[in-house]
Write a protein that holds these residues in place. Sequence first.
Motif, short mmCIF file in Angstrom:
data_model
loop_
_atom_site.label_atom_id
_atom_site.label_comp_id
_atom_site.label_asym_id
_atom_site.label_seq_id
_atom_site.Cartn_x
_atom_site.Cartn_y
_atom_site.Cartn_z
N GLU A 124 0.84 -1.20 0.00
CA GLU A 124 0.00 0.00 0.00
C GLU A 124 0.88 1.25 0.00
O GLU A 124 0.61 2.21 -0.73
CB GLU A 124 -0.93 0.01 1.22
CG GLU A 124 -1.88 1.20 1.21
CD GLU A 124 -2.67 1.38 2.51
OE1 GLU A 124 -3.63 2.16 2.49
OE2 GLU A 124 -2.32 0.75 3.52
N GLN A 152 2.43 1.79 -3.50
CA GLN A 152 1.52 2.14 -4.59
C GLN A 152 0.71 3.40 -4.30
O GLN A 152 0.59 4.27 -5.15
CB GLN A 152 0.56 0.95 -4.84
CG GLN A 152 -0.28 1.11 -6.10
CD GLN A 152 0.54 1.16 -7.37
OE1 GLN A 152 1.68 0.69 -7.40
NE2 GLN A 152 0.01 1.76 -8.41
N GLU A 153 0.17 3.49 -3.08
CA GLU A 153 -0.75 4.59 -2.76
C GLU A 153 -0.08 5.74 -2.01
O GLU A 153 -0.71 6.77 -1.77
CB GLU A 153 -1.92 4.06 -1.90
CG GLU A 153 -2.62 2.82 -2.43
CD GLU A 153 -3.34 3.05 -3.75
OE1 GLU A 153 -3.68 4.22 -4.02
OE2 GLU A 153 -3.54 2.08 -4.50
#
Length: 313
Positions: free
Chosen positions: A129, A132-133
């Motif tokens: 996470e 990517q985010e």
Amino acid sequence: MSTDHDIDRLQEKLATAREEIGKRIVGQHEVLEGLLVCILADGNALLESNPGLGKTTMVRTIAEVTDLQFSRVQNTPDLMPSDITGTEIIRETETGREFVFEKGPIFANVVLADEINRATPKTQAALLEAMQEKQVTAAGETYQLPKPFFVLATQNPIDQSGTYPLPEAQTDRFMLKLLLDYPEYDEEQEIVDMFTGDRPQVPVDQALTRAEIQEIQQLVREVPIADDLRDRAIQLVRRTREAEEIEFGASPRASMALVLTAKARAFLQGRTHVASEDIEALAPAVLRHRIILDFRTEREGRTADDVIESLIE
């Protein structure tokens, strides 16, 4: 809109930053270029090498020269996801006890995840996470990570004992996979003299600020690429899905990574447009971790790099 003067100024600062890093890091020019390309393209890098080749020194030096906050996570089989992201702790306040989120080492600009394939898959997934985010979710709350944010993960060669292979979904999140090799004889002499002599570790000066790195990241996206070169990058990635030596080819994320890193390399080298040499130089690092070779190809002793080289030709 940035002026030509801004672009020249930032390219000069990048050149100075490379000189400063070179004061402390001997050789490894390709790997250093790959790491800087990743930072400028706002991506993450996977670095494969045997222990003791100076990976931590390299990343720490880049962080010092670019004014980025550095943290290091040593992955082990008993490392928990909360050891990376952080955890809620009970803290005494004037009004009583309350839960407070204690941020983990992931809250830095440059995170070195050392020996990532020694951690269990559950802990490896805790990085997904964040990579990517650019955020972390813990106890139902979402926390934004500092900008810029960059994960550099190192892994031991897969055949070493006590390693868990990274799942394909995670390796695909790494923009580049860089291979760090042993130094040449004269380079090793220089390294030994540098770190065993009477002088302390070579000091380096800060050459870039965080704000300037974010400015460059924006400029990199504006670097023009000719349609035929863009198409060549896409065709190269598509060829990995058709080649008989490859069982599983690369996804469109590889096409995006190849074009974006080519733009970053052009900017890093002081050019204002992408050249075919940028695509050829970066194709192995973009593709080698995104393809799975056919069993017969592996039995013949051919590597992913061998197959990629034949696809480029």
